[in-house]
Write an enzyme that holds these catalytic residues in place. Structure first.
Site: not given
Length: 616
Positions: A340-342
C-alpha cells in the site's frame, strides 16, 4: 481526474524458525556485518530463477509461524532515531516503547521505512550511522518472535522532490529529467547508483520507480517524479530503472498503481478521482506497470485514488479487490509483493479509520501495509479479523508467503547485515558523482532562446540571481561567480513574492547586465506561481536580459511566455544547477527535449509540444 481531458491529453494518453531453515542460514559467520560488503545478493527477482523454490521454503516457514508473527509480517512501520538501542520520544508516542529495537521486538514487523528529519524519524544522517541502524534493527528482528529479517525500505526516487538520503549521497537528476535525456542507459545507471548506495547502508527495498504518466500539468503530487506524459517513453524508462535497481542489488517498487498521473488532487490531503475510461487506462496508465512486470519488478505500490472504470464502488484502489486482485494480480499476472501507499495519507485515512483501513487493504489483495496509523489498533484489527473469519487464514498466509519468499530471494535470511565501512566508501563515491553529473548534463532543456540570447558572449558582466529558493539562488550565484570576469548578486524572493519585493528586485535588475531568475510555481501551492510570473514580467520590463530557469516543473513558462530565454532543469539539486549555468555560458550545448507538452495559459492549446528542445 478533476479537469476534463482535451483531445491532445487523451492522445498522450514462534521461535526456532532458523532450525527449519538451517540450509538457508548454515554459515552464521557469513552473516556478520564485517563480511557483508563483498557478497553478491542472490535471486534479484522471482523472474531471475528460484522463485518456486523460494515459495516452497516460505510456505514451510509460514506453517511454523504463530498467528501473531504472521500478522506482524504484514506491517511496514517507521521508527524514530539514529540507533537501534537509543531512546526517542517519537517511539514512546507512537508505540509505547522507547527504542527502535523495542518497537521491532513488540510488533515483529515485516519491514521498516526510513525517513530523514523533515518527517521526524531522523533515521538517515550519514552512511556509517545509517548502516549501523540497519544492522541494529536486523539484530533486533533476528532476536524477536519468528526471527525473520526485515525489509528496510525508503523513498529515494532521485531528483529534488522525494528523497531521504542527502549529502554525501549521490544526487541524480530525477525521472522527468532522465526522460528529457531520452536515454534508457542513463535511467538504468541512475537507478543502479541509487541502488548501490542504498544497499550499502542496509536499505534493501526502494519505493521507486514512479510509473505514473503525468498527463495533467496541474498534478500537484507527481509532476517531475514522473518520466513524462508519453506512455511509451515512461514504459521504456520504468523498465530500465527496474533493471538498474536490480543491478544495484536493491528491490524495486513501481508506483502508484493503477496510475496517479491525471489528477489535480494530492492523495496526501484528499482522495483523487481518475475518470479515464478503460481504454484510456490501457493506453495511458497501465503500460509502464506492464513494462515493470516484464522486467521482474519486485513490488508494486497501490494508489489512494478512485478509478470508477475499474471499480464503480468509489473506494480507493488500495482497498479495491477488483483493482488489486482482479486487475493487477489476476489479469496482469503480477506475482510479486503488492504494497500500500502510506495508510496515514488522507486518501486512505479520510474514508477508512485505523481499524478498518488495514483490514480492507488486506482483503483487497495487498501484502504489505505501510504506515498504518494507530498501530496497536491496526494490528489488533487484522488479528481479530483473521480470528473471527472475516479474513480467511489462507488469505493471510498467501501474503506472508510472498513476503518471506521475497526475503529469501533477496538472501536476507543468510545475509541480513551490511559492512559499515563499505557503506562509507560507497555512498557518494567519486565515480557515482561523476556519472551523475554527466547524466544530468544531458538532461537540461532549452525551451526558448529569443534572439539567440544564449549562450552568452564572452566578456565581463554583473549578474543578478533572483527568484525562488534560498539554496537555489545561492548555488546559481556561486556557479556564476566562479567564472572569470563574472560577478553575481543574490536577491531571493520566495515562492510568493510580495509586490514590494517585486518592485525592489526590478529596481536591482537595472544595475546588472543579466538576470537569472529561478522559478518553481509548484512551491507556491494553490497560488500556482502567479506572483512569480509577475516577478518575471517586472524583470523583463526593465530591459535587462532575463534567463528563467525552471527548477521543477517545465510548465511554468506558460505564465510568462515572452521571457527571452527559458531553461528547464526539472530539479534544483546542485548537479542540475551547475549544468544550467554551464549551459547559459555555452560550456554545455543543451540536449534535453521536453518529455511533456507545455500548454498555453488557459490550457486550450499547446505552447510547446512534447519533444521540443533547442540547442546551440
Amino acid at each position: 481526474m478533476q479537469q476534463p481531458a482535451t483531445p491532445s491529453r487523451r492522445q498522450a494518453l514462534a521461535t526456532g524458525l532458523f532450525g527449519v531453515t538451517a540450509a538457508l542460514t548454515a554459515s552464521a559467520a557469513l552473516s556478520s556485518p564485517a563480511n557483508a560488503g563483498t557478497r553478491q545478493t542472490a535471486g534479484q527477482t522471482a523472474a531471475s530463477g528460484g522463485g518456486d523454490r523460494a515459495r516452497a521454503r516460505a510456505r514451510a516457514l509460514v506453517r511454523r509461524m504463530s498467528l501473531e508473527d504472521k500478522v506482524g509480517q504484514l506491517f511496514v512501520l517507521e521508527v524514530y532515531g539514529q540507533a537501534a538501542d537509543t531512546a526517542s520520544a517519537g517511539n514512546r508516542t507512537l508505540y509505547g516503547v522507547d527504542t527502535p529495537a523495542e518497537v521491532i521486538a513488540k510488533y515483529r514487523p515485516g519491514g521498516v521505512i526510513y525517513f530523514d528529519a523533515r518527517r521526524g524519524p531522523d533515521n538517515v544522517r550519514d552512511p556509517l550511522q545509517t548502516a549501523r541502524l540497519s544492522n541494529g534493527l536486523q539484530r533486533a528482528a533476528r532476536r524477536a518472535g519468528a526471527r525473520v529479517p526485515l525489509l528496510v525500505s525508503i523513498d529515494q526516487e532521485g531528483g529534488s522532490v522525494v528523497y531521504r538520503l542527502t549529502d554525501p549521497a549521490t544526487l541524480l537528476p530525477g525521472n522527468m529529467a532522465l526522460a528529457a535525456g531520452r536515454s534508457a542507459s542513463d535511467a538504468r545507471r541512475s537507478a543502479e547508483i541509487i541502488g548501490l548506495e542504498l544497499a550499502a547502508v542496509g536499505v534493501n527495498q526502494n519505493y521507486a520507480p514512479v510509473a505514473d504518466v503525468n498527463v495533467n500539468p496541474e498534478n500537484p503530487v507527481i509532476g517531475v517524479r514522473s518520466f513524462g506524459s508519453d506512455p511509451a517513453l515512461c514504459a521504456s524508462l520504468v523498465g530500465a530503472s527496474v533493471s538498474g535497481y536490480h543491478r544495484g542489488r536493491v528491490a524495486s517498487a513501481a508506483k502508484h498503481f493503477p496510475g496517479h498521473g491525471d489528477t489535480d488532487t494530492d492523495s496526501h490531503t484528499g482522495l483523487p478521482r481518475i475518470d479515464h475510461t478503460r481504454e484510456e487506462l490501457e493506453g495511458i496508465d497501465l503500460p509502464p506497470f506492464r513494462a515493470a512486470i516484464a522486467r521482474g519488478v519486485d513490488t508494486i505500490m497501490t494508489a489512494h485514488i478512485v478509478v470508477p472504470a475499474l471499480d464503480p464502488s468509489g473506494v480507493p484502489a488500495t482497498m479495491s479487490q477488483p483493482i488489486v486482485t482482479g486487475l493487477l494480480r489476476e489479469e496482469m499476472g503480477f506475482e510479486g509483493l503488492i504494497v500500500t501507499d502510506a495508510l496515514d495519507m488522507q486518501g486512505a485515512s479520510g474514508q477508512f479509520p485505523p481499524d478498518v483501513a488495514p483490514v480492507r487493504a488486506l482483503m483487497a489483495g495487498c501484502d504489505q501495509l505501510v504506515l498504518a496509523p494507530k498501530l496497536d489498533t491496526a494490528y489488533d484489527a487484522v488479528l481479530e479479523a483473521v480470528r473471527g473469519g472475516q479474513i480467511p487464514v489462507s488469505r493471510l498466509d498467501a501474503s506472508v508467503e510472498r513476503i518471506l519468499a521475497h526475503k529469501l530471494r533477496r538472501d536476507l535470511f543468510r545475509h541480513p547485515y551490511v559492512d559499515e565501512q563499505h557503506a562509507v566508501r560507497t555512498v557518494g563515491a567519486e565515480r557515482h558523482r561523476a556519472d551523475a553529473q554527466a547524466i544530468t548534463d544531458r538532461t537540461v532543456t532549452l525551451v526558448r532562446n529569443e534572439g539567440s540570447l544564449l549562450p552568452l558572449p564572452s566578456g565581463a558582466r554583473s549578474v543578478l540571481v533572483t527568484g525562488w529558493g534560498v539554496g537555489t539562488t545561492r548555488a546559481l550565484a556561486d556557479a556564476v561567480a566562479e567564472r572569470p570576469g563574472q560577478s553575481a548578486a543574490v536577491l531571493e524572493t520566495g515562492a510568493i513574492p510580495s509586490a514590494d519585493r517585486i518592485t525592489e528586485t526590478a529596481g536591482a535588475a537595472a544595475g546588472h547586465g543579466l538576470v537569472i531568475v529561478s522559478v518553481n510555481a509548484a512551491a507556491a501551492g494553490s497560488e500556482k506561481g502567479a506572483a512569480q510570473a509577475r516577478l518575471v514580467q517586472a524583470l523583463m520590463d526593465t530591459g535587462t536580459p532575463v534567463v528563467a530557469v525552471a527548477v521543477r516543473n517545465p510548465y511554468d513558462i506558460r505564465r510568462f511566455p515572452g521571457v527571452p530565454a527559458y531553461l528547464a532543469t526539472y530539479s534544483y539539486g546542485a548537479p542540475s544547477l551547475q549544468a544550467a549555468v554551464r549551459t547559459v555560458y555555452g560550456d554545455l550545448s543543451p540536449a534535453g527535449r521536453l518529455p511533456v507538452a507545455v500548454p498555453d495559459a488557459d490550457s486550450t492549446g499547446t505552447l510547446y509540444p512534447f519533444g521540443h528542445g533547442l540547442t546551440y
